[in-house]
Write a protein that holds these residues in place. Structure first.
Motif, short mmCIF file in Angstrom:
data_model
loop_
_atom_site.label_atom_id
_atom_site.label_comp_id
_atom_site.label_asym_id
_atom_site.label_seq_id
_atom_site.Cartn_x
_atom_site.Cartn_y
_atom_site.Cartn_z
N LEU B 203 -10.37 15.39 11.64
CA LEU B 203 -11.49 14.48 11.32
C LEU B 203 -12.30 14.94 10.09
CD1 LEU B 203 -13.00 13.40 14.75
CD2 LEU B 203 -12.45 11.87 12.86
N LYS B 204 -12.54 16.25 10.01
CA LYS B 204 -13.36 16.83 8.95
C LYS B 204 -14.76 16.21 8.91
CE LYS B 204 -9.55 18.15 5.90
NZ LYS B 204 -8.39 17.59 6.61
N LYS B 205 -15.32 16.01 10.10
CA LYS B 205 -16.67 15.47 10.24
C LYS B 205 -17.56 16.54 10.88
CE LYS B 205 -15.65 10.98 9.30
NZ LYS B 205 -16.28 10.14 8.31
N ARG B 206 -18.82 16.17 11.10
CA ARG B 206 -19.76 17.12 11.69
C ARG B 206 -19.29 17.54 13.10
NH1 ARG B 206 -26.01 15.71 13.28
NH2 ARG B 206 -26.57 17.73 14.15
N VAL B 207 -19.37 18.83 13.39
CA VAL B 207 -18.94 19.33 14.69
C VAL B 207 -20.08 20.13 15.34
CG1 VAL B 207 -17.28 20.78 15.96
CG2 VAL B 207 -16.53 19.46 13.98
N LEU B 208 -20.45 19.70 16.54
CA LEU B 208 -21.44 20.44 17.35
C LEU B 208 -20.66 21.16 18.45
CD1 LEU B 208 -24.31 17.88 18.02
CD2 LEU B 208 -24.67 20.26 17.48
N THR B 209 -20.74 22.47 18.49
CA THR B 209 -19.98 23.20 19.49
C THR B 209 -20.91 23.68 20.61
OG1 THR B 209 -18.49 23.92 17.75
CG2 THR B 209 -18.33 25.09 19.85
#
Lengths: 303, 227
Positions: B203-209
């Motif tokens: 995706l190469k989008k924002r990631v919240l882990t």
């Protein structure tokens, strides 16, 4: 209006697409009503049977032989004047003799004994039937006036007294048993309907959850289920009314033959009380199934 | 668009699912919330569409503080947020068309509008020719498309997709993610909850882990960082 139409549409879809579940629930409703109507039917038949037996209960008042026709007439008139008395039938000594001979026609010993006695040993008599068997005590006390007592040879109430007492006790017990039975069946019916609805709602639990998740209001989810419960109650009552009316119509002739002079028409009873019986059953069933629906859905609506 | 401020969620008697979670999602963003099983990511999604209430903290969706949302207001919120689930959550006794239309019917939409909008969204998700099918007559991917169509039917500003590819094969999963990307390109904010490494990396989008109920990383063009 639009929402109401949608609720009706969803109800129809649910009934049709869950045809088996609808059919099972409907069958349970019908069976429940059948037990209620069976208790009702038994109650009507036993009441008629009791009435038939009570009608058979009569008391014979025998006059002293030689009592004048005027006195006998006066006694008859006096008895008929009592509100407790239903009918008074006069049996003359000749009639009594003939009745006795007819009754013992097959017994030569008895007939020979009658010849031995010579003449007519019977006096005139009146046969009294009361509106209520419990009134016989009063009637017999009433006849023992100083005016009539010397003319009365005997009354054969003693035998009847036991019968009446037993009959009264029996009918009272029967009524209590009927009530207990009706209460018992009502309790079973409530439990069966409660469970049937709970199962139906349980089958729909995922559907209810999904409806909530897509933004349906509680009442919008509840309404088709409630309408379904009411429609099934109406359908079950309709089916039951049909079954009851057809079967009572068929039962009427043999029952009337069996009970003789007592008018036992179950069909007439159910048709003349149709609105109260079937209307009441529908209201009770609809109320019970609706309340159960609301109760059963509560858990699944918490999403 | 979405603001979580110091959110904690404790399940009785003593299980902390989320602890002091704070983040902000801007309008039109595509955010992936990732974490292993039991990390708290599904709880976070449930808080968004009010299936759960936070134990403490504040949640604002748009201008609406839904922290202590009243039971009667929940349907209104759910009509504004499209939700997509791993198990599709379709009504098995309703056709594809009816499943999508139902979301509009419960909101009291006019029949004219339903007849106009439902075929449109079904066409967008590629099911224009399967209106009369029942869910059991569809593949997993198709069922998920119905679920997405239903989520889209209110033209929501936010779509929350909780493990939407969890029951799908790799190819179908990619198709579903492409569909979500397309929806995002039209301006809808997408919150994707997943534990699928390949999808997140592609995706190469924002990631919240999330890990152990806490946000451990928040990266603009992120990757799946958990082991």
């Amino acid at each position: 209006m639009r929402t109401l139409i949608r609720v009706i549409k969803f109800t129809g879809q649910s009934l049709w697409r869950n045809a088996w579940l609808s059919l099972i629930t409907l069958t349970i409703f019908v069976l429940t009503l059948m037990t209620v109507n069976a208790v009702l039917l038994v109650n009507v038949v036993t009441s008629s049977a009791i009435r038939a037996v009570q009608n058979e209960v009569q008391v014979a008042v025998y006059f002293v032989p030689g009592t004048s026709q005027e006195t006998e007439k006066s006694v008859r008139g006096y008895l008929l004047g009592l509100s407790q008395v239903k009918t008074v039938e006069v049996i003359t000594a000749d009639q009594a003799l003939q009745n006795f001979k007819d009754k013992n026609a097959g017994d030569p010993t008895v007939l020979a004994a009658l010849d031995e006695v010579g003449g007519n040993p019977f006096g005139d008599a009146v046969v009294v039937s009361a509106n209520n068997p419990q009134d016989f005590d009063f009637i017999l006390q009433a006849i023992k006036t100083p005016e009539y007592a010397p003319s009365i040879k005997q009354t054969d109430y003693t035998d009847y007294q036991t019968v009446i007492s037993k009959l009264t006790t029996f009918t009272d017990k029967l009524r209590i048993a009927g009530l207990i039975l009706a209460g018992f069946f009502a309790l079973i019916s409530i439990l069966i309907i409660f469970n049937a609805i709970r199962i139906a709602i349980y089958v729909h639990r995922d559907e209810i959850g999904i409806m909530k998740l897509v933004g349906a209001q509680d009442w919008f989810i509840r309404a088709p289920f409630l309408l379904e419960a009411v429609l099934l109650s109406l359908l079950a009552t309709g089916v039951m009314a049909g079954v009851v009316l057809v079967s009572t119509k068929a039962l009427d002739v043999p029952l009337m033959q069996y009970f003789g002079q007592v008018n036992v028409s179950l069909w007439a009873y159910f048709t003349s009380n149709a609105l109260i019986i079937f209307g009441g059953e529908f209201l009770a069933l609809a109320l019970l199934s609706s309340l159960t629906t609301v109760f059963a859905m509560r858990k699944h609506l918490r999403v | 668009m979405i603001r979580f401020t110091n959110i904690s969620k404790v399940y009785k008697p003593n299980m902390t699912a989320l602890h002091g979670v704070s983040f902000h999602v801007k309008p039109g963003e595509f955010v992936s919330i990732v974490g292993s099983s039991g990390s708290g990511k599904t709880t976070l999604a449930k808080l968004l569409f009010a299936e759960e209430k936070p134990t403490s903290g504040k949640i604002v969706v748009g201008d609406w503080d839904i922290t202590s949302i009243h039971r009667s207001e929940i349907p209104t919120l759910r009509r504004q947020i499209g939700v997509v689930f791993q198990d599709f959550k379709l009504l098995s006794r309703k056709t594809v068309y009816e499943n999508v239309a139902f979301a509009l019917e419960v909101a009291g939409a006019a029949n004219v509008r339903i007849k106009e909008v439902v075929p449109q969204v079904l066409k967008i998700v590629g099911l224009g020719d399967k209106h009369e099918r029942y869910p059991h007559q569809l593949s997993g991917g198709e069922q998920q498309r119905v679920s997405i169509a239903r989520a889209l039917v209110h033209r929501p500003k936010i779509i929350v997709a909780d493990e939407p590819t969890g029951n799908l094969d790799t190819v179908t999963s990619r198709e579903i993610i492409e569909l979500l990307k397309k929806i995002n390109e039209f301006g809808t904010t997408v919150v994707l909850v997943t534990h699928d490494r390949d999808i997140v990396n592609a995706l190469k989008k924002r990631v919240l882990t999330i890990n152990g109920g806490k946000i451990v990383s928040d990266v603009e063009h992120g990757k799946y960082v958990l082991g």
